[in-house]
Design an enzyme around this catalytic site. Structure first.
Site, PDB file in Angstrom:
ATOM      1  CD  GLU A 202      -2.803  -1.305   2.396  1.00 35.79           C
ATOM      2  OE1 GLU A 202      -2.627  -0.518   3.345  1.00 35.79           O
ATOM      3  OE2 GLU A 202      -3.702  -2.155   2.372  1.00 35.79           O
ATOM      4  CE  LYS A 334     -10.452  -3.709   4.165  1.00 30.25           C
ATOM      5  NZ  LYS A 334      -9.787  -4.841   4.848  1.00 30.25           N
TER       6      LYS A 334
HETATM    7  C1  2PG Z   1      -6.912  -4.252   5.803  1.00 26.79           C
HETATM    8  C2  2PG Z   1      -6.725  -4.184   4.317  1.00 26.79           C
HETATM    9  C3  2PG Z   1      -6.461  -2.839   3.738  1.00 26.79           C
HETATM   10  P1  2PG Z   1      -6.449  -6.232   2.767  1.00 26.79           P
HETATM   11  O1  2PG Z   1      -6.591  -5.261   6.438  1.00 26.79           O
HETATM   12  O2  2PG Z   1      -7.475  -3.328   6.383  1.00 26.79           O
HETATM   13  O3  2PG Z   1      -5.443  -2.138   4.352  1.00 26.79           O
HETATM   14  O4  2PG Z   1      -5.890  -5.163   3.825  1.00 26.79           O
HETATM   15  O5  2PG Z   1      -7.037  -5.480   1.633  1.00 26.79           O
HETATM   16  O6  2PG Z   1      -5.234  -7.039   2.391  1.00 26.79           O
HETATM   17  O7  2PG Z   1      -7.486  -7.050   3.486  1.00 26.79           O
HETATM   18 MG    MG Z   2      -7.733  -4.299   8.303  1.00 26.83          MG
END
Ligand code: 2PG
Ligand code: MG
Length: 418
Positions: A202, A334
């Site tokens: 990231e 998300k």
């Molecule tokens: C998290 C995310 C984003 P990933 O754990 O919050 O930073 O990671 O997209 O790999 O789940």
């Molecule tokens: Mg997380």
């Protein structure tokens, strides 16, 4: 008269995300507009997230879009997001989008939302708006990282985050994060032997440091920039504790530091970090099934946002349970953890009605799409979590700069009291 928002065509293709993995991009044409969206993907994924792609991966997802989804969506009205998303669930027919893939649903749902906005010649955040008074979110920036997002030697904790609050504008808040990221890079290069400027997925620096040393560096730089700019900036963590949890031995394993912590020790450790480093935000301090420890921490860590990511996976059901047992006071949002715009909004609405702070978030594997910036404003999420640098991260933040400018002061930066 035929409505211009009727879906006239839909096409899917395979593209690549910021990690170079395959993902799906969907284009939707209405009679009077066009939308396009590609799905991001997680690496430290929660086990209760929807399934990203069917068996057979992106190629199979595209085949199923052509064969099963497209015939059902053609002719529907792109303005009716709920019907579109309900149709996606019906075509999929499973509890977890395992037939078409949650990422497939995400790309279609967002492409339709964008096509509707385009038909009405409106920005996405306006067309999708569900708030009485819009505001801009504060950027929660990932400046240093380890865990699954970085190589060997980096800290065991996944993300060290900064949160500027008390800024006058989004531009000023993002500037603070950029300055911190840049200064931190210089400090680490100077002080940490063996650090060659490497970054994780990231764009966060990935130096060979213990968690505590990393926190010391971040806090020091945060204090410097805070004084220089005259703004308040807090420090936060995404522990991503499901990645550290060994379910067979019932303990958290900090492999880099060679430390093992049981549930009680983990609670003490996190509380100690909150106190010593004045943390304002802690995400996933415990693994995804431990609502009890979350609740314990939330009770004890007054003034700190205790945020569930893998714990809630943007699911309304999971969040309802969390609210009942007082597990946290914040949640990560998300959209591809649940698949559709409507499912995402339902969860955000429940969070806000229950006094939980929704933090809309990127995934570690991203595309240059800007949709989450629009969703943040449309749904009224007071915080947006992203990386600070990297094309696919700045795309979202620069979009918020554009929204701020175009609003001519009508959409202010949210006032967040911590
Ligand atoms: C998290 C995310 C984003 P990933 O754990 O919050 O930073 O990671 O997209 O790999 O789940
Ligand atoms: Mg997380």
């Amino acid at each position: 008269m035929v409505s211009l928002s009727i879906i006239a065509d839909l096409k899917a293709r395979k593209i690549f995300n910021s990690r170079g993995e395959e993902t799906v991009e969907v284009e939707v044409k209405t009679l009077g507009g066009f939308g396009c969206a590609a799905a991001p993907s997680g690496k430290s994924r929660g086990k209760y997230e929807v399934v990203p792609f069917p068996e057979g991966g992106v190629s199979e997802a595209i085949r199923r879009i052509e064969e099963y989804v497209k015939p059902k969506l053609l002719g529907l009205d792109a303005d009716n997001q709920e019907l579109i998303d309900k149709t996606l669930h019906e075509v999929d027919g499973t509890e977890n989008f395992s037939f078409i893939g949650g990422n497939t649903a995400y790309a279609i749902s967002l492409a339709v939302a964008e096509a509707s906005a385009s038909t009405h010649r409106q920005p996405l955040f306006v067309n999708l708006s569900r708030v009485k008074e819009a505001f801009l979110p504060i950027p929660l920036g990932n400046v240093l990282g380890g865990g699954k997002h970085s190589g060997k030697g980096a800290p065991d904790i996944q993300e060290f985050l900064v949160l500027p609050f008390g800024c006058k504008s989004f531009f000023e808040a993002y500037t603070a994060n950029v300055k911190i990221h840049s200064r931190l890079g210089k400090v680490l290069e100077e002080k940490v032997s063996g650090f060659t400027g490497g970054k994780g997925d990231e764009g966060a620096w990935a130096p060979p440091l213990t968690n505590e040393k990393a926190l010391e560096f971040v806090l020091r730089v945060v204090e410097e920039i805070s004084n220089e700019m005259g703004v308040k900036i807090g420090v936060g963590l995404d522990v991503a504790a499901s990645s550290l949890w060994n379910p067979k031995l019932n303990r958290y394993e900090y492999v880099g530091e060679e430390k093992r912590r049981d549930k009680g020790e983990q609670l003490e450790y996190i509380l100690d970090l909150i106190r010593r480093f004045k943390l304002v935000y802690v995400e996933d301090p415990f693994h995804e099934d431990d609502f009890e420890s979350f609740a314990e921490l939330t009770k004890k860590a007054k003034g700190c946002l205790v945020c569930g990511d893998d714990l809630f996976v943007t699911s309304k059901e999971k969040l309802s349970f969390g609210i009942k047992v007082k597990a946290a006071n914040s949640l990560i949002v998300k959209p591809n953890q649940v698949g559709t715009v409507t499912d995402t909004y339902e969860t955000v609405k429940l969070a806000k009605n229950s006094g939980y702070t929704p933090v809309i978030s990127h995934r570690s594997g991203e595309t240059p799409n800007t949709h989450i910036a629009h969703l943040a404003v449309a749904f009224g999420c007071p915080i947006i979590k992203t990386g600070v640098v990297g094309g696919e991260r700045i795309a979202k933040l620069n979009e918020l700069i554009r929204i701020e400018e175009a609003s001519k002061g009508r959409i202010p930066l949210v006032k967040l009291k911590l």
